[in-house]
Scaffold this active site. Structure first.
Site, PDB file in Angstrom:
ATOM      1  N   THR A   1       0.819  -1.205   0.000  1.00  0.00           N
ATOM      2  CA  THR A   1       0.000   0.000   0.000  1.00  0.00           C
ATOM      3  C   THR A   1       0.857   1.262   0.000  1.00  0.00           C
ATOM      4  O   THR A   1       0.564   2.234  -0.717  1.00  0.00           O
ATOM      5  CB  THR A   1      -0.946   0.010   1.213  1.00  0.00           C
ATOM      6  OG1 THR A   1      -1.855  -1.086   1.108  1.00  0.00           O
ATOM      7  CG2 THR A   1      -1.732   1.306   1.290  1.00  0.00           C
TER       8      THR A   1
ATOM      9  N   THR B   1      -4.393  -1.103  -4.257  1.00  0.00           N
ATOM     10  CA  THR B   1      -3.017  -1.610  -4.150  1.00  0.00           C
ATOM     11  C   THR B   1      -2.961  -3.073  -4.553  1.00  0.00           C
ATOM     12  O   THR B   1      -1.979  -3.531  -5.153  1.00  0.00           O
ATOM     13  CB  THR B   1      -2.508  -1.456  -2.709  1.00  0.00           C
ATOM     14  OG1 THR B   1      -2.384  -0.062  -2.410  1.00  0.00           O
ATOM     15  CG2 THR B   1      -1.160  -2.135  -2.517  1.00  0.00           C
TER      16      THR B   1
ATOM     17  N   THR C   1      34.835 -38.655 -12.650  1.00  0.00           N
ATOM     18  CA  THR C   1      33.601 -38.862 -11.899  1.00  0.00           C
ATOM     19  C   THR C   1      33.999 -39.105 -10.450  1.00  0.00           C
ATOM     20  O   THR C   1      34.940 -39.850 -10.177  1.00  0.00           O
ATOM     21  CB  THR C   1      32.798 -40.065 -12.430  1.00  0.00           C
ATOM     22  OG1 THR C   1      33.606 -41.248 -12.395  1.00  0.00           O
ATOM     23  CG2 THR C   1      32.340 -39.816 -13.863  1.00  0.00           C
TER      24      THR C   1
ATOM     25  N   SER D   1      47.087 -12.661  -1.962  1.00  0.00           N
ATOM     26  CA  SER D   1      47.424 -12.836  -0.555  1.00  0.00           C
ATOM     27  C   SER D   1      48.191 -11.630  -0.050  1.00  0.00           C
ATOM     28  O   SER D   1      48.943 -10.985  -0.787  1.00  0.00           O
ATOM     29  CB  SER D   1      48.269 -14.100  -0.362  1.00  0.00           C
ATOM     30  OG  SER D   1      48.718 -14.207   0.978  1.00  0.00           O
ATOM     31  N   SER D   2      48.003 -11.338   1.240  1.00  0.00           N
ATOM     32  CA  SER D   2      48.783 -10.287   1.887  1.00  0.00           C
ATOM     33  C   SER D   2      50.077 -10.829   2.469  1.00  0.00           C
ATOM     34  O   SER D   2      50.913 -10.055   2.952  1.00  0.00           O
ATOM     35  CB  SER D   2      47.957  -9.648   3.001  1.00  0.00           C
ATOM     36  OG  SER D   2      47.631 -10.614   3.990  1.00  0.00           O
TER      37      SER D   2
ATOM     38  N   LYS E   1      50.852 -15.384  -5.114  1.00  0.00           N
ATOM     39  CA  LYS E   1      49.614 -16.156  -5.081  1.00  0.00           C
ATOM     40  C   LYS E   1      48.499 -15.384  -5.792  1.00  0.00           C
ATOM     41  O   LYS E   1      48.314 -14.196  -5.564  1.00  0.00           O
ATOM     42  CB  LYS E   1      49.200 -16.456  -3.648  1.00  0.00           C
ATOM     43  CG  LYS E   1      48.048 -17.458  -3.518  1.00  0.00           C
ATOM     44  CD  LYS E   1      47.846 -17.835  -2.053  1.00  0.00           C
ATOM     45  CE  LYS E   1      46.864 -18.972  -1.881  1.00  0.00           C
ATOM     46  NZ  LYS E   1      45.494 -18.567  -2.221  1.00  0.00           N
TER      47      LYS E   1
END
Length: 469
Positions: A104, A144, A190, A322-323, A328
């Site tokens: 509404t 509405t 698989t 990476s830090s 990486k």
């Protein structure tokens, strides 16, 4: 006026202060105060704002044609709606996406903005509702309960069009990679164990095929959105709508949207309370999300390592991974899409619970259903675009590594078992596995097959079922 910068408007509860420069009015102001919930407003969903404008424009035209609305007022309303469809005044749609009242507040926000802009076009100040009223004129013959779901369906249709286009581009990118890698032999797997040979092209072609299936399912769900309850008003009985209004309103919607398949529901009472179409669409979005996430899992796995993992393909490097670990690089694009998929799966739970929670002649929870579906559509569309542009188109294959893996795999013996017999093939596979020697070397040593037979049985065409080049 109650003070500088404000005007006084009234609703059934009394006086309300509204910013003097606002196009929205009393009902919207109360909703803003009542629902400070998500921080996301209607303005954050331009598809919905445009859809509301389309519905109000169609209603005004239909009401004028059946003699319920002065043509001059109808023209002012439709002109205001045209501006909204072009992007004007969206910032005036300030109600939170999640709200009580079955939408509404959304409908009221649209009625007030359209009424005040129409008043301006007629040369009157905002809030001169004795001339053109948000409810008596903009909302004439409506509720509405038929406006909101109709607008939601039209908004979702636009969202779906964008997602379909995004899926098509991703499918084309995978198909291009399938063609590029058509001659690259590799081992299929698989349960993460070596199975039988295939080509990398077949693997990427399967990705393209599964996305094509999803596009078909999404297109089917889209058509189901085109059945509307507009004209049913409060509960589907059509109370307060003039005879002929419903048919004309839907026809105008077809013309305004360019969607020829929009139709009036055969049972408006049922259509007003039923949200099954949203459950259906949510299920399709979940299907897309699940399958897309599986594809991203495969891309991450196939590119893993690169030295100590599968390392069969390389994804484009997008940023440092990476830090602490120099050099990486992480598969950040598929990881981001995985997270979007998790979110969409959660949205499906929201839609399911909201749909189940409806009672009697109306579901009060359509606002959260729309928020979940629109967010899922938006995020999937964006995520798929990023995956296409920043990942799939730049994937490369390590052809030497793939060829070596095929040559060394005991899975190659499966292709030879019809000629060798299952017991002999099984023994060879186990010996090759335990000794680390290629099974083809063992076959040659024991003269189990001639070189010509081995060559014929291990061609790419023979191993993969593809036509010989």
């Amino acid at each position: 006026m109650t003070g500088e910068g404000f005007r006084t408007e009234y609703d059934m509860l009394g006086a309300v202060d509204v910013p003097a420069d606002a196009y929205h009015g009393a009902h919207t102001a109360r909703a803003v105060a009542n629902f400070p919930l998500t921080g996301e407003t209607l303005a954050d969903r331009p598809h919905l704002v445009r859809a509301l404008a389309v519905v109000k424009s169609a209603a005004a035209r239909a009401n004028a044609e059946v003699g319920a609305l002065d043509p001059a007022l109808a023209d002012a309303i439709t002109d205001a709606c045209a501006e909204l469809r072009q992007g004007a005044l969206h910032e005036q749609f300030v109600v939170d996406l999640i709200q009580g009242g079955a939408g509404t507040s959304t409908n009221m926000n649209a009625n007030e903005v359209i009424a005040n802009r129409a008043l301006e076009r007629l040369g009157h100040p905002r809030a001169a509702y004795d001339v053109l009223h948000p409810l008596d004129h903009v909302n004439l013959g409506q509720s509405t309960n038929d406006v909101y779901p109709t607008a939601v369906k039209l908004a979702l249709d636009a969202h779906i069009g964008e997602l379909l286009a995004s899926l098509a581009q991703l499918g084309e990118a995978f198909a291009a990679k399938a063609a590029e890698f058509a001659d690259v032999l590799k081992m299929g797997r698989t349960q993460l164990q070596d199975a039988v040979p295939m080509t990398l092209g077949q693997e990427f072609g399967a990705f393209a095929a599964t996305l094509a299936e999803d596009r078909d399912r999404l297109a089917e769900a889209r058509v189901l959105l085109h059945e509307l309850n507009l004209g049913g008003t409060a509960i589907g009985t059509g109370l307060n709508a003039r005879p002929g209004y419903r048919e004309r309103a839907v026809e105008h919607l077809r013309l305004l949207t360019g969607i020829p398949t929009l139709v009036s529901a055969p049972d408006l009472v049922e259509a007003t309370q039923d949200v099954g179409v949203f459950v259906q669409l949510s299920g399709v979005l979940k299907r897309i999300a699940v399958k897309l996430s599986k594809i991203c899992n495969d891309l991450r796995l196939l590119s893993s390592g690169p030295q100590a993992g599968f390392g069969e393909i390389a994804l484009p490097a997008r940023q440092a991974g990476s830090s602490i670990m120099p050099g990486k690089v992480n598969p950040v694009i598929p990881e981001a899409v995985n997270q979007i998929a998790f979110e969409v799966i959660g949205y499906d739970v929201t839609v399911t619970l909201a749909a189940e929670g409806g009672q009697l002649q109306l579901n009060a929870f359509e606002p959260v259903i729309y928020r979940a579906l629109s967010a899922g559509l938006d995020h999937l569309t964006a995520g798929i675009g990023v995956l296409t542009e920043h990942c799939v188109r730049g994937i490369t294959a390590d052809r030497d590594r793939l060829a070596a893996t095929v040559a060394a795999s005991t899975g190659l013996v499966t292709a030879l078992s019809p000629a060798l017999g299952h017991e002999t093939a099984c023994a060879l596979a186990l010996e090759a596995h335990h000794t680390g020697r290629p099974a083809l070397d063992l076959i040659r040593e024991r003269a189990l097959l001639t070189e010509a037979e081995l060559t014929a049985l291990t061609t790419p065409a023979a191993l993969t079922g593809l036509p010989a080049l």
